[in-house]
Design a protein around this motif. Sequence first.
Motif, PDB file in Angstrom:
ATOM      1  N   ASN A  76      -4.253  -4.370  15.942  1.00 29.27           N
ATOM      2  CA  ASN A  76      -3.989  -3.023  15.951  1.00 29.27           C
ATOM      3  C   ASN A  76      -2.700  -2.522  15.218  1.00 29.27           C
ATOM      4  O   ASN A  76      -2.680  -1.275  14.730  1.00 29.27           O
ATOM      5  N   SER A  77      -1.886  -3.467  14.994  1.00 33.88           N
ATOM      6  CA  SER A  77      -0.938  -3.120  14.412  1.00 33.88           C
ATOM      7  C   SER A  77      -0.998  -2.598  12.635  1.00 33.88           C
ATOM      8  O   SER A  77      -0.443  -1.931  12.070  1.00 33.88           O
ATOM      9  N   THR A  78      -2.093  -3.258  12.390  1.00 38.23           N
ATOM     10  CA  THR A  78      -2.713  -2.890  11.059  1.00 38.23           C
ATOM     11  C   THR A  78      -3.724  -1.633  10.803  1.00 38.23           C
ATOM     12  O   THR A  78      -3.868  -1.168   9.704  1.00 38.23           O
ATOM     13  N   ILE A  79      -4.265  -1.425  11.838  1.00 34.83           N
ATOM     14  CA  ILE A  79      -5.340  -0.206  11.940  1.00 34.83           C
ATOM     15  C   ILE A  79      -5.025   0.856  12.792  1.00 34.83           C
ATOM     16  O   ILE A  79      -5.589   2.091  12.637  1.00 34.83           O
ATOM     17  N   GLY A  80      -4.242   0.941  13.749  1.00 35.50           N
ATOM     18  CA  GLY A  80      -3.649   2.180  14.756  1.00 35.50           C
ATOM     19  C   GLY A  80      -4.993   2.547  15.507  1.00 35.50           C
ATOM     20  O   GLY A  80      -4.818   3.956  15.488  1.00 35.50           O
ATOM     21  N   GLN A  81      -5.615   1.921  16.282  1.00 40.88           N
ATOM     22  CA  GLN A  81      -6.681   2.507  17.054  1.00 40.88           C
ATOM     23  C   GLN A  81      -6.223   2.379  18.711  1.00 40.88           C
ATOM     24  O   GLN A  81      -5.292   1.701  18.972  1.00 40.88           O
ATOM     25  N   THR A  82      -7.111   3.020  19.657  1.00 39.90           N
ATOM     26  CA  THR A  82      -6.737   3.028  20.892  1.00 39.90           C
ATOM     27  C   THR A  82      -7.136   1.824  21.754  1.00 39.90           C
ATOM     28  O   THR A  82      -8.286   1.406  21.230  1.00 39.90           O
ATOM     29  N   ALA A  83      -6.498   1.535  22.760  1.00 43.13           N
ATOM     30  CA  ALA A  83      -6.737   0.173  23.531  1.00 43.13           C
ATOM     31  C   ALA A  83      -8.339   0.160  23.863  1.00 43.13           C
ATOM     32  O   ALA A  83      -8.951  -1.050  24.093  1.00 43.13           O
TER      33      ALA A  83
ATOM     34  N   TYR B  97       0.905  -1.104  -0.133  1.00 46.84           N
ATOM     35  CA  TYR B  97       0.099   0.087   0.028  1.00 46.84           C
ATOM     36  C   TYR B  97       0.733   1.112  -0.025  1.00 46.84           C
ATOM     37  O   TYR B  97       1.982   1.393   0.550  1.00 46.84           O
ATOM     38  N   CYS B  98       0.386   2.227  -0.555  1.00 51.22           N
ATOM     39  CA  CYS B  98       1.068   3.527  -0.491  1.00 51.22           C
ATOM     40  C   CYS B  98       0.646   4.321   0.600  1.00 51.22           C
ATOM     41  O   CYS B  98      -0.334   4.094   1.448  1.00 51.22           O
ATOM     42  N   ASN B  99       1.450   5.380   1.061  1.00 57.88           N
ATOM     43  CA  ASN B  99       1.218   6.128   2.337  1.00 57.88           C
ATOM     44  C   ASN B  99      -0.128   6.704   2.355  1.00 57.88           C
ATOM     45  O   ASN B  99      -0.828   7.090   3.281  1.00 57.88           O
ATOM     46  N   THR B 100      -0.738   7.140   1.044  1.00 54.36           N
ATOM     47  CA  THR B 100      -2.044   7.844   0.886  1.00 54.36           C
ATOM     48  C   THR B 100      -3.023   6.752   1.347  1.00 54.36           C
ATOM     49  O   THR B 100      -3.865   7.162   1.984  1.00 54.36           O
ATOM     50  N   TRP B 101      -2.848   5.570   0.800  1.00 55.93           N
ATOM     51  CA  TRP B 101      -3.971   4.693   1.035  1.00 55.93           C
ATOM     52  C   TRP B 101      -4.072   4.212   2.692  1.00 55.93           C
ATOM     53  O   TRP B 101      -4.963   3.988   3.223  1.00 55.93           O
ATOM     54  N   ASN B 102      -2.891   4.246   3.265  1.00 51.94           N
ATOM     55  CA  ASN B 102      -2.651   3.993   4.545  1.00 51.94           C
ATOM     56  C   ASN B 102      -3.386   5.155   5.541  1.00 51.94           C
ATOM     57  O   ASN B 102      -3.919   4.551   6.442  1.00 51.94           O
ATOM     58  N   LYS B 103      -3.390   6.398   5.001  1.00 53.68           N
ATOM     59  CA  LYS B 103      -3.891   7.365   5.771  1.00 53.68           C
ATOM     60  C   LYS B 103      -5.514   7.043   5.511  1.00 53.68           C
ATOM     61  O   LYS B 103      -6.090   7.493   6.473  1.00 53.68           O
ATOM     62  N   ILE B 104      -5.958   6.677   4.598  1.00 54.39           N
ATOM     63  CA  ILE B 104      -7.513   6.398   4.110  1.00 54.39           C
ATOM     64  C   ILE B 104      -7.766   5.435   5.135  1.00 54.39           C
ATOM     65  O   ILE B 104      -8.865   5.398   5.777  1.00 54.39           O
TER      66      ILE B 104
ATOM     67  N   LYS C 140      -6.581   4.195   7.906  1.00 54.81           N
ATOM     68  CA  LYS C 140      -6.583   4.591   9.314  1.00 54.81           C
ATOM     69  C   LYS C 140      -7.777   5.431   9.690  1.00 54.81           C
ATOM     70  O   LYS C 140      -8.628   5.276  10.797  1.00 54.81           O
ATOM     71  N   LYS C 141      -8.113   6.376   8.700  1.00 56.47           N
ATOM     72  CA  LYS C 141      -9.350   7.311   8.952  1.00 56.47           C
ATOM     73  C   LYS C 141     -10.542   6.711   8.947  1.00 56.47           C
ATOM     74  O   LYS C 141     -11.407   7.099   9.667  1.00 56.47           O
ATOM     75  N   GLU C 142     -10.701   5.594   8.282  1.00 56.03           N
ATOM     76  CA  GLU C 142     -11.990   4.936   8.203  1.00 56.03           C
ATOM     77  C   GLU C 142     -12.125   4.168   9.692  1.00 56.03           C
ATOM     78  O   GLU C 142     -13.312   3.871  10.032  1.00 56.03           O
ATOM     79  N   PHE C 143     -11.100   3.401  10.079  1.00 55.51           N
ATOM     80  CA  PHE C 143     -11.276   2.762  11.374  1.00 55.51           C
ATOM     81  C   PHE C 143     -11.186   3.946  12.503  1.00 55.51           C
ATOM     82  O   PHE C 143     -11.951   3.398  13.551  1.00 55.51           O
ATOM     83  N   ASP C 144     -10.893   4.973  12.423  1.00 62.17           N
ATOM     84  CA  ASP C 144     -11.285   6.075  13.579  1.00 62.17           C
ATOM     85  C   ASP C 144     -12.805   6.159  13.825  1.00 62.17           C
ATOM     86  O   ASP C 144     -13.110   6.544  14.798  1.00 62.17           O
ATOM     87  N   LYS C 145     -13.544   5.818  12.628  1.00 63.69           N
ATOM     88  CA  LYS C 145     -14.845   5.848  13.127  1.00 63.69           C
ATOM     89  C   LYS C 145     -15.410   4.905  14.034  1.00 63.69           C
ATOM     90  O   LYS C 145     -16.531   5.161  14.701  1.00 63.69           O
ATOM     91  N   VAL C 146     -14.795   3.907  14.266  1.00 63.09           N
ATOM     92  CA  VAL C 146     -15.249   2.630  14.907  1.00 63.09           C
ATOM     93  C   VAL C 146     -15.229   2.882  16.372  1.00 63.09           C
ATOM     94  O   VAL C 146     -14.299   3.474  16.919  1.00 63.09           O
ATOM     95  N   ASP C 147     -16.341   2.534  16.989  1.00 63.65           N
ATOM     96  CA  ASP C 147     -16.528   2.889  18.668  1.00 63.65           C
ATOM     97  C   ASP C 147     -15.985   1.608  19.257  1.00 63.65           C
ATOM     98  O   ASP C 147     -15.332   1.863  20.355  1.00 63.65           O
ATOM     99  N   ILE C 148     -16.157   0.201  18.779  1.00 66.72           N
ATOM    100  CA  ILE C 148     -16.018  -0.885  19.624  1.00 66.72           C
ATOM    101  C   ILE C 148     -15.422  -1.815  18.394  1.00 66.72           C
ATOM    102  O   ILE C 148     -16.017  -2.152  17.464  1.00 66.72           O
ATOM    103  N   LEU C 149     -14.488  -2.451  18.794  1.00 66.39           N
ATOM    104  CA  LEU C 149     -13.724  -3.656  17.988  1.00 66.39           C
ATOM    105  C   LEU C 149     -13.707  -4.840  18.864  1.00 66.39           C
ATOM    106  O   LEU C 149     -13.150  -4.935  19.851  1.00 66.39           O
ATOM    107  N   VAL C 150     -14.496  -5.772  18.387  1.00 70.19           N
ATOM    108  CA  VAL C 150     -14.754  -7.192  19.132  1.00 70.19           C
ATOM    109  C   VAL C 150     -13.441  -7.974  18.626  1.00 70.19           C
ATOM    110  O   VAL C 150     -12.842  -8.086  17.674  1.00 70.19           O
ATOM    111  N   SER C 151     -12.840  -8.549  19.605  1.00 67.45           N
ATOM    112  CA  SER C 151     -11.634  -9.300  19.833  1.00 67.45           C
ATOM    113  C   SER C 151     -11.704 -10.550  20.483  1.00 67.45           C
ATOM    114  O   SER C 151     -12.721 -10.927  21.142  1.00 67.45           O
ATOM    115  N   THR C 152     -10.738 -11.522  20.002  1.00 68.72           N
ATOM    116  CA  THR C 152     -10.818 -12.810  20.629  1.00 68.72           C
ATOM    117  C   THR C 152      -9.989 -12.823  21.820  1.00 68.72           C
ATOM    118  O   THR C 152      -9.944 -13.919  22.522  1.00 68.72           O
ATOM    119  N   SER C 153      -8.858 -12.037  21.825  1.00 73.17           N
ATOM    120  CA  SER C 153      -7.824 -12.221  22.809  1.00 73.17           C
ATOM    121  C   SER C 153      -7.024 -10.902  23.007  1.00 73.17           C
ATOM    122  O   SER C 153      -7.195 -10.104  21.965  1.00 73.17           O
TER     123      SER C 153
END
Length: 391
Positions: free
Chosen positions: A144-151, A114-121, A123-136
Amino acid sequence: MKLKRIIKKITKRIIITMIPIKKGKVTFISTTRYSGCNVTALYEYAKEVYPSVELITFNNNKSFIEIIKYIRIISESQIIITSHINEKFKKKQVLIQLWHGIPLKSMGLMDKTYCNTWNKIEKKEFDKVDILVSTSNMYSTILNSTIGQTASKYKVLGYPRNDLLKCDKTNILSHIINQENSENKNIFYIPTFKSGYNGRLEGKDRNSNPFGIDEFDMKLLSKFLIENKFNLIVKLHPFEEQLYKVRFEKLNLKNIYFLSNDFLEKSNLDLYNCLNESDLLITDYSSVYFDYLVTYKPILFINVDEEMYKKERGFLLEPYEFWTPGPKVKTQGDLFKEILNLINDESYYMKERLNLLNIIHKYNDGSSSKRVWGFITENYLSRGKSNEFHN
């Protein structure tokens, strides 16, 4: 085309502004409804206990009228649940992302293609998310290494679709397997895609055989399956199904069956309903094996193009040997040998599978849908919660 885009954009803004949020309305957005879909699994559970739920599908081929309806439904939803596209129009809406796989391969911010422009897009899309369901907690870290959100966004509740792997068997495969083979062991082959995405080839193609193994004899494979009373059920990735499925079906080889999206849709089944009836999983770099760990059943890996794939796409988790709890094969002879080893010896690679199971899955009780829906109910739908919703 430019004028059409402008009209759609203006129409969308008008609808979003005019339509208020309905308290208690929950909308599920399905993108791959029958291919191991967390959204479908959770929806099937929720609709039995909560009447105000709706399932809609997302695709890029909707008519103008369908687009208007889609925007209206999303606009009036209090809670939006998805596994792919992050669709949220208003700040007061709650967007819950179930996602669709525990990644082994590089993706998102960690995808070097991916190019840097795509990476920014991204990241911005996942910034909309309120809850991320996880398995562990480990899965949260990997994703999170791929989408860069808060714990604080991550909630360890388990994948709803994995409940389907823990259900009692329902003899679904009898609809695709010949009657005389109904008592055979069922081997599923579910690889990731190597071609068909953004015009890229991310490993060896499957032009001569579904496995991408050199000097492979399909007739010899059929003979092996017949002699050992095995069925091989091949489920190609949707990106590749149309490329290869018809080609291999024309060979008309015994004990080899191709499971298609069309069959799953017509039967109103999820892939995991069928995978529940398996005895062994074969894959390469697909995340399906992380889910399959909850079954305790054996897994075999085909890594004929590991170095090529690492170079073209890359892995999030290395070394590959550690994160793949099963034998690796690159030849037809080794494929046959390791299938027999895994089927005949339950302890073969069991320790490695259990170790990874405990790392990737906090829960393995078949109750993830109940847990996720309980979290949603308690935090957003229970009486006494704020009923102030604004555009």
